[in-house]
Design an enzyme around this catalytic site. Structure first.
Site, PDB file in Angstrom:
ATOM      1  N   GLU A 147      39.946  35.035  34.890  1.00  0.00           N
ATOM      2  CA  GLU A 147      40.819  33.954  35.381  1.00  0.00           C
ATOM      3  C   GLU A 147      40.108  33.163  36.487  1.00  0.00           C
ATOM      4  O   GLU A 147      40.155  31.929  36.516  1.00  0.00           O
ATOM      5  CB  GLU A 147      42.132  34.541  35.909  1.00  0.00           C
ATOM      6  CG  GLU A 147      42.940  35.199  34.801  1.00  0.00           C
ATOM      7  CD  GLU A 147      44.291  35.688  35.297  1.00  0.00           C
ATOM      8  OE1 GLU A 147      44.308  36.674  36.074  1.00  0.00           O
ATOM      9  OE2 GLU A 147      45.312  35.098  34.931  1.00  0.00           O
TER      10      GLU A 147
ATOM     11  N   GLU B 264      44.720  43.506  30.393  1.00  0.00           N
ATOM     12  CA  GLU B 264      46.048  43.659  31.003  1.00  0.00           C
ATOM     13  C   GLU B 264      46.979  44.478  30.112  1.00  0.00           C
ATOM     14  O   GLU B 264      47.774  45.289  30.599  1.00  0.00           O
ATOM     15  CB  GLU B 264      46.682  42.279  31.272  1.00  0.00           C
ATOM     16  CG  GLU B 264      46.131  41.565  32.498  1.00  0.00           C
ATOM     17  CD  GLU B 264      44.817  40.830  32.256  1.00  0.00           C
ATOM     18  OE1 GLU B 264      44.221  40.973  31.180  1.00  0.00           O
ATOM     19  OE2 GLU B 264      44.386  40.097  33.166  1.00  0.00           O
TER      20      GLU B 264
HETATM   21  C1  1HE Z   1      38.011  49.461  40.321  1.00  0.00           C
HETATM   22  C2  1HE Z   1      38.248  48.472  39.336  1.00  0.00           C
HETATM   23  C3  1HE Z   1      39.484  47.756  39.427  1.00  0.00           C
HETATM   24  C4  1HE Z   1      36.340  49.332  38.945  1.00  0.00           C
HETATM   25  N1  1HE Z   1      40.344  48.083  40.426  1.00  0.00           N
HETATM   26  N2  1HE Z   1      38.894  49.740  41.282  1.00  0.00           N
HETATM   27  N3  1HE Z   1      40.640  45.456  35.387  1.00  0.00           N
HETATM   28  C5  1HE Z   1      40.269  46.408  34.520  1.00  0.00           C
HETATM   29  O1  1HE Z   1      41.073  46.938  33.781  1.00  0.00           O
HETATM   30  C6  1HE Z   1      38.825  46.804  34.534  1.00  0.00           C
HETATM   31  C7  1HE Z   1      38.672  48.151  35.189  1.00  0.00           C
HETATM   32  N4  1HE Z   1      37.286  48.512  35.387  1.00  0.00           N
HETATM   33  C8  1HE Z   1      36.471  48.912  34.393  1.00  0.00           C
HETATM   34  O2  1HE Z   1      36.834  48.914  33.219  1.00  0.00           O
HETATM   35  C9  1HE Z   1      35.080  49.350  34.771  1.00  0.00           C
HETATM   36  O3  1HE Z   1      35.101  49.689  36.119  1.00  0.00           O
HETATM   37  C10 1HE Z   1      34.000  48.263  34.556  1.00  0.00           C
HETATM   38  C11 1HE Z   1      33.776  48.039  33.059  1.00  0.00           C
HETATM   39  C12 1HE Z   1      34.373  46.955  35.239  1.00  0.00           C
HETATM   40  C13 1HE Z   1      32.684  48.737  35.204  1.00  0.00           C
HETATM   41  O4  1HE Z   1      32.352  50.037  34.727  1.00  0.00           O
HETATM   42  P1  1HE Z   1      31.329  50.954  35.556  1.00  0.00           P
HETATM   43  O5  1HE Z   1      31.084  52.174  34.729  1.00  0.00           O
HETATM   44  O6  1HE Z   1      30.145  50.151  35.953  1.00  0.00           O
HETATM   45  O7  1HE Z   1      32.060  51.326  36.933  1.00  0.00           O
HETATM   46  P2  1HE Z   1      33.210  52.421  37.183  1.00  0.00           P
HETATM   47  O8  1HE Z   1      32.565  53.756  37.387  1.00  0.00           O
HETATM   48  O9  1HE Z   1      34.292  52.327  36.174  1.00  0.00           O
HETATM   49  O10 1HE Z   1      33.830  51.915  38.555  1.00  0.00           O
HETATM   50  C14 1HE Z   1      33.089  51.996  39.772  1.00  0.00           C
HETATM   51  C15 1HE Z   1      34.086  52.018  40.900  1.00  0.00           C
HETATM   52  O11 1HE Z   1      34.809  50.789  40.926  1.00  0.00           O
HETATM   53  C16 1HE Z   1      35.148  53.117  40.736  1.00  0.00           C
HETATM   54  O12 1HE Z   1      35.545  53.510  42.027  1.00  0.00           O
HETATM   55  P3  1HE Z   1      34.998  54.863  42.674  1.00  0.00           P
HETATM   56  O13 1HE Z   1      35.637  54.927  44.018  1.00  0.00           O
HETATM   57  O14 1HE Z   1      35.419  55.956  41.733  1.00  0.00           O
HETATM   58  O15 1HE Z   1      33.500  54.717  42.733  1.00  0.00           O
HETATM   59  C17 1HE Z   1      36.303  52.371  40.075  1.00  0.00           C
HETATM   60  O16 1HE Z   1      37.554  52.978  40.320  1.00  0.00           O
HETATM   61  C18 1HE Z   1      36.200  51.039  40.808  1.00  0.00           C
HETATM   62  N5  1HE Z   1      36.818  49.976  40.025  1.00  0.00           N
HETATM   63  N6  1HE Z   1      37.197  48.416  38.500  1.00  0.00           N
HETATM   64  C19 1HE Z   1      40.032  49.053  41.316  1.00  0.00           C
HETATM   65  N7  1HE Z   1      39.793  46.779  38.575  1.00  0.00           N
HETATM   66  C20 1HE Z   1      46.591  38.912  38.812  1.00  0.00           C
HETATM   67  S1  1HE Z   1      46.672  39.626  37.293  1.00  0.00           S
HETATM   68  C21 1HE Z   1      45.078  40.147  36.853  1.00  0.00           C
HETATM   69  C22 1HE Z   1      45.199  41.396  36.078  1.00  0.00           C
HETATM   70  C23 1HE Z   1      43.890  42.065  35.854  1.00  0.00           C
HETATM   71  O17 1HE Z   1      42.893  41.720  36.417  1.00  0.00           O
HETATM   72  S2  1HE Z   1      43.923  43.351  34.741  1.00  0.00           S
HETATM   73  C24 1HE Z   1      42.275  43.878  34.633  1.00  0.00           C
HETATM   74  C25 1HE Z   1      41.986  45.004  35.577  1.00  0.00           C
END
Ligand code: 1HE
Length: 262
Positions: free
Chosen positions: A115, A135
């Site tokens: 977005e 989402e």
């Molecule tokens: C996060 C987030 C997050 C990573 N919020 N903490 N977004 C999503 O559904 C995408 C969620 N994220 C992922 O699918 C993956 O993290 C990625 C594909 C982006 C990257 O993968 P990777 O393997 O490089 O990283 P990871 O091990 O999954 O994440 C690393 C850290 O970032 C980890 O935290 P840690 O403390 O365990 O190291 C994750 O928890 C953190 N992290 N993504 C919070 N999104 C206004 S409406 C909009 C609605 C949306 O945006 S919905 C989409 C949400």
């Protein structure tokens, strides 16, 4: 002092704005939105073009889901100013502010990250980019203007597919679906975006303002109203710089137009 969540650097007349939470994949929390807002306003004041990019291995993982959970369970209360500082306001100031924005994309460009990217006027990615709207899988809905902006860019059919299935599009698919205009080799998006931003910064500020503000509004108008608004804008008083640019062309001194491959 802790690192800013959004970096800001003025490079000539291009404002480089970097999402800077690489350990959380640049997920957008309330604090980041506040810093992004300040950076965008600052760019409006002092730059001719803004450039959005992500520090680390991804552009942006969208909404901070941990913070969303904490909010949903009442563990944190949204800041009082949330309504005024919310995503729509900031993203709209990127999309319909006084200057054009270029986005340099790599890695995850998902949910709110997509977005944000589509609030920019010109998008470049590298081959590592993955575009998605997960989402549906998270039990939430887009809230950063995606229904308006992403739907317009990719069309309803593609957005329905992306939202219902949650499947990711790669860089080549992103190009086909108009999410980006340029695909670069891995690591090359920022340099290409900078080159584009520098070129855009050579246009007059007035014309850039019209391009980013008139085009999207005319899309919302009827054929007749659109032509009328186009005429008004084209007839608007021209500053002296325009006369000079027209003269350069007429006298054969203007630079040739850029070739299509560049
Ligand atoms: C996060 C987030 C997050 C990573 N919020 N903490 N977004 C999503 O559904 C995408 C969620 N994220 C992922 O699918 C993956 O993290 C990625 C594909 C982006 C990257 O993968 P990777 O393997 O490089 O990283 P990871 O091990 O999954 O994440 C690393 C850290 O970032 C980890 O935290 P840690 O403390 O365990 O190291 C994750 O928890 C953190 N992290 N993504 C919070 N999104 C206004 S409406 C909009 C609605 C949306 O945006 S919905 C989409 C949400």
């Amino acid at each position: 002092m802790s690192e800013p969540l959004v970096s800001y650097e003025l490079d000539g007349n291009v404002a480089l704005i970097g999402l800077n939470r690489p350990d959380k994949r640049n997920a957008i929390n309330d604090a980041l939105i506040v810093e992004l807002r300040a950076a965008v306003w600052r760019a409006h004041d002092e730059a001719s073009v803004g450039l959005l990019f992500g520090h680390g291995s991804n552009f942006c993982a969208g909404l901070d889901l941990a913070e969303a959970l904490a909010r949903a369970t009442g563990k944190i209360v949204p800041p009082r100013k949330r309504r005024r500082h919310n995503w729509h306001e900031v993203f709209d100031q990127i999309a319909r502010g006084p200057i054009p924005f270029v986005a340099a994309l790599h890695g995850a460009v998902v949910g709110g990250g997509l977005e944000l990217a589509t609030a920019a006027h010109l998008r470049v990615c590298d081959e590592t980019a993955l575009f998605g709207l997960p989402e549906g899988q998270r039990g939430i809905f887009v809230g950063g203007g995606g229904t308006v902006r992403i739907q317009r860019v990719v069309g309803t059919t593609v957005m329905m597919d992306m939202m219902l299935t949650g499947r990711l599009l790669n860089a080549a698919e992103g190009l086909t679906e108009h999410l980006v205009r340029y695909v670069e080799p891995a690591g090359g998006a920022l340099a290409k975006a900078k080159a584009l931003a520098l070129r855009i910064a050579q246009n007059t500020i007035e014309t850039n303002w019209k391009i980013v503000n008139v085009l999207p509004r005319i899309q919302d108008m009827s054929h007749d109203d659109g032509l009328f608004v186009e005429q008004l804008n084209s007839a608007m008083a021209r500053p002296p710089e325009v006369e000079q640019r027209l003269r350069e062309f007429v006298e054969g001194k203007a630079k040739p137009l850029q070739s299509p491959s560049k």
